[in-house]
Write an enzyme that holds these catalytic residues in place. Sequence first.
Site, PDB file in Angstrom:
ATOM      1  N   CYS A  55       0.802  -1.238  -0.088  1.00 30.06           N
ATOM      2  CA  CYS A  55       0.046   0.146   0.021  1.00 30.06           C
ATOM      3  C   CYS A  55       1.071   1.158  -0.010  1.00 30.06           C
ATOM      4  O   CYS A  55       1.599   1.529   0.938  1.00 30.06           O
ATOM      5  CB  CYS A  55      -0.948   0.059   1.245  1.00 30.06           C
TER       6      CYS A  55
ATOM      7  N   CYS B  48      -0.487   4.474   2.395  1.00 31.58           N
ATOM      8  CA  CYS B  48      -0.537   4.283   3.919  1.00 31.58           C
ATOM      9  C   CYS B  48      -0.292   2.794   4.309  1.00 31.58           C
ATOM     10  O   CYS B  48       0.867   2.054   4.272  1.00 31.58           O
ATOM     11  CB  CYS B  48      -1.837   4.837   4.696  1.00 31.58           C
ATOM     12  N   SER B  49      -1.381   1.989   4.793  1.00 24.76           N
ATOM     13  CA  SER B  49      -1.145   0.533   5.087  1.00 24.76           C
ATOM     14  C   SER B  49      -2.416  -0.193   4.956  1.00 24.76           C
ATOM     15  O   SER B  49      -2.617  -1.140   5.714  1.00 24.76           O
ATOM     16  CB  SER B  49      -0.884   0.751   6.590  1.00 24.76           C
ATOM     17  N   CYS B  50      -2.970  -0.115   3.762  1.00 21.16           N
ATOM     18  CA  CYS B  50      -4.314  -0.736   3.449  1.00 21.16           C
ATOM     19  C   CYS B  50      -3.787  -2.276   3.501  1.00 21.16           C
ATOM     20  O   CYS B  50      -3.058  -2.595   2.714  1.00 21.16           O
ATOM     21  CB  CYS B  50      -4.899  -0.442   2.333  1.00 21.16           C
TER      22      CYS B  50
END
Lengths: 123, 213
Positions: free
Chosen positions: B108, B111-113
């Site tokens: 991702c 961000c941090s999906c």
Amino acid sequence: MTASDTTVGAALAALPDLPRDADGPVFAEPWHAQAFAMTVSLNARGVFTWTEWAETLGAEIAAAGEAATGEDAYYTAWLAALERLLAGKGVIAEPERAEREAAWDRAARATPHGEPIELGREA
Amino acid sequence: MAHDHHHDHEGSELSETALRVRTLESLLVEKGYVDPDALDALIDRYENKVGPRNGAQVVARAWSDPDYLKALREDATAAIAALGFTGRQGEHMVAVENTPQTHNMVVCTLCSCYPWPVLGLPPVWYKSPPYRARAVIDPRGVLADFGVTLPETTEITVWDSTAEIRYLVIPMRPEGSRDLSEEQLAALVTRDSMIGTGLALSPAEARAKGLLQ
């Protein structure tokens, strides 16, 4: 959280098949888990969408810069994103937030070590 | 005041971040936006019930049941839900299959999906700027850092997760796993193999790690 910390830790140690990261429990500190759970809860209530969340968190991570790595830096950005979204949505305005944070700080300092910290306690 | 020292030895002190979390939580509870019991239940769920073992069951089923693999290709969200794995951040799943020709890797960049219902919460490195930046530019180099070397003829496809779409990599079924049960197969499936930064374990590797009898 505090009561479950030890039981979760014990269960993780005793049952190697339980879901966990190679690095340990999925949350490094209780406040990471609290911040995470509040966000999931607020999304479920429709306070913000995951798209809004991803954009806000992405911006905070970018603002923190390349040097900000690790769990703590990540959840610090997460917390800033949550504060910003809640202010933007009119759920918690910044003056109200700042006032409450100062009240918690006073309560913590007025509480002897080992006792639960309760809001309203003053030195 | 010169004697008004910041660290009061008699009282407690919360870190700045812990203070800010308490601040938000107390205000949200008062305003009726969150329920403290529901928060604790959520934390318990993500610490104990959701995690890479869920994803491993999906992969093991896909390896052993051609009909399930077909269903997974057509509608991964529904096929994963059929095994009981649903929830936030897993509403729109896509399964990407590794083959000798193509290796899939997930990142991702924003961000941090991450697909929480099947993999739990993301590991530290997944959220780190170096991984997010390098996975796209130099996937082969990133794989080398993880100790994975693929044949030159294998192409690497990098999938960028978004708030809308989450990917689950279906690693290649290891050689020598023909006689294993579905449950035994799941033991070969590591978290990293479902992100694409690792491969599924061979039965011998899994035995050496104590994951397989």
